[in-house]
Structures are given as structure tokens and as C-alpha cells.
Scaffold this motif. Sequence first.
Motif, PDB file in Angstrom:
ATOM      1  N   UNK A  41       0.975  -1.212  -0.105  1.00  0.00           N
ATOM      2  CA  UNK A  41      -0.125  -0.154  -0.026  1.00  0.00           C
ATOM      3  C   UNK A  41       0.852   1.402  -0.039  1.00  0.00           C
ATOM      4  N   UNK A  42       2.181   1.189   0.103  1.00  0.00           N
ATOM      5  CA  UNK A  42       2.956   2.411  -0.040  1.00  0.00           C
ATOM      6  C   UNK A  42       3.144   2.799  -1.310  1.00  0.00           C
ATOM      7  N   UNK A  43       3.656   4.164  -1.595  1.00  0.00           N
ATOM      8  CA  UNK A  43       3.393   5.043  -2.844  1.00  0.00           C
ATOM      9  C   UNK A  43       5.055   4.892  -3.224  1.00  0.00           C
ATOM     10  N   UNK A  44       6.183   4.665  -2.411  1.00  0.00           N
ATOM     11  CA  UNK A  44       7.340   4.625  -2.787  1.00  0.00           C
ATOM     12  C   UNK A  44       7.600   3.648  -3.896  1.00  0.00           C
ATOM     13  N   UNK A  45       8.571   4.096  -4.849  1.00  0.00           N
ATOM     14  CA  UNK A  45       8.933   2.941  -6.036  1.00  0.00           C
ATOM     15  C   UNK A  45       9.657   1.857  -5.163  1.00  0.00           C
ATOM     16  N   UNK A  65       9.374   2.051  12.946  1.00  0.00           N
ATOM     17  CA  UNK A  65       8.374   1.037  13.413  1.00  0.00           C
ATOM     18  C   UNK A  65       7.004   1.495  12.300  1.00  0.00           C
ATOM     19  N   UNK A  66       6.805   2.608  11.744  1.00  0.00           N
ATOM     20  CA  UNK A  66       5.746   2.801  11.177  1.00  0.00           C
ATOM     21  C   UNK A  66       6.214   2.985   9.602  1.00  0.00           C
ATOM     22  N   UNK A  67       6.132   2.143   8.694  1.00  0.00           N
ATOM     23  CA  UNK A  67       6.337   2.409   7.338  1.00  0.00           C
ATOM     24  C   UNK A  67       5.690   3.558   6.584  1.00  0.00           C
ATOM     25  N   UNK A  68       4.181   3.666   7.092  1.00  0.00           N
ATOM     26  CA  UNK A  68       3.349   4.363   6.493  1.00  0.00           C
ATOM     27  C   UNK A  68       3.761   6.148   6.773  1.00  0.00           C
TER      28      UNK A  68
END
Length: 236
Positions: A55-59, A190-193
Amino acid sequence: MPPRPKLIYFAERRPEMDHEAFRARWREHARLGMSMPRWSNVHRYVHCDAVEMPDLRMPVARCDGVAAVWYRDEAHRRNHIADRSAGPVLKRDELETFARPVRDVAVLTEEHLLLPFDGERRKLFLKIRRNPQVGPGEFRAWWRSTLGPGLTGLLKASGAGQGYAQNLARPTEAGGAEPLCDCVDEIAARSAAQVDALLAGPVPEIVGFADHVRSVEGVWTEETVLYPAPQMGIQR
């Protein structure tokens, strides 16, 4: 204390292996390497297994994990690579473990610690390539003097970072091949988001970002320290 050269490589599994089979085989490869006499030149060694974050936006940097090897110092690094006795055995084992030779997916770096690591295992590795019109020296200077402090400030202000290091590619000798990338940034969180939100918003707004950076790809991982054994309590 003199700086410790740090080799980083982005491991890719052979296609017939699933993730669990590769993880086990990668650890086996590590045990083989650590059993060699030349391993006395190494200070620290970690495997960071890739974790899917859909769900992350990073390539995404396509790989199955990231390894890091810290040598005791430059003299020990040279001793390590000068010892040819382990080469044939390890090269054969590489062919049975990885899709590509380690040398093709590795970069030798200088580590610069900006935010101390507190033991958090979840880490993001960012593979950064500079714009071709920017020279390596100019890019390194900007990354250390401007991007580094800017990102450190954002990580601290948001509470998102539990460690941050810049790993800048060592300058290549005249006539040498271009490194895999120009920098590998390493962020424990701890939080990838939260980190993803910083990379998608405030970070590209840091002065000079668009002029210096061609691409950023990342992989989230979980770190396992292989050497020295964690119970020995030797610090990074």
C-alpha cells in the motif's frame, strides 16, 4: 577510529525458489562465508529480509533482501579480497543461491550515521541514483550537507525514525565501472506509513532535490544480525 568500509548488496533469489526457501538458502550461504579464515577481517554482518508493503507509494527496489558487511578497516577489507582461497567455493555457492552474482548487485560505501539506531529491526533501504548532469562529488556533498540534515529533521519531528544512516558509494578509481547506485540510505522505523508519507511529500521539497536526484527505489526489510552473534553484545 578509522571509518569501516561497508559493502551492501541487494540479494535476488533464483527463480525456482520461493521466499522461505531463499531465506534458508541465503543463511546457509552466510554460514559458509563466515566459516572461511578470511572472515576475521569482518566487523559486522547482517541480513535484512524483504517485507512486502503493497500500500505504499514509494517505487520498489526489486530484490529479496539486503545484506551489509562492515570490514574492520580498509586494510582488513583489502586483506579480505586478497585472500583467494575462499573464492571458488563461494562463487559456486552463489550460483546455487542467487539469480545474479553478488558483485553485480553490490556497492562499496562509506557509512555516515545521522540518527543512532535503537535496535528496531524494521528497516527501509533506499537505492538512490543521481541526475547524470551532476557529478559524483557534487552529489555526495549535497547529500551529506543538505539532504541528510533535512531528512534527519523530518524523521525527528515526526517521530518516524528509529535510526538513519547514509551509505555513500565509494568514489571509483579512474577508468572503473560506475557503482550500482550513488547512495543507499538506511532508515529504521516502526511505521512504514509515516516514512512513506515523508518520502512522498516533504523530502522531494528539500532544496536541490529535483536537480540532484534521478531516482529513488526502496525495499522494506527485517534485519537479522548474523555476526557477531547477538549475545556477544558487540556494538555497531
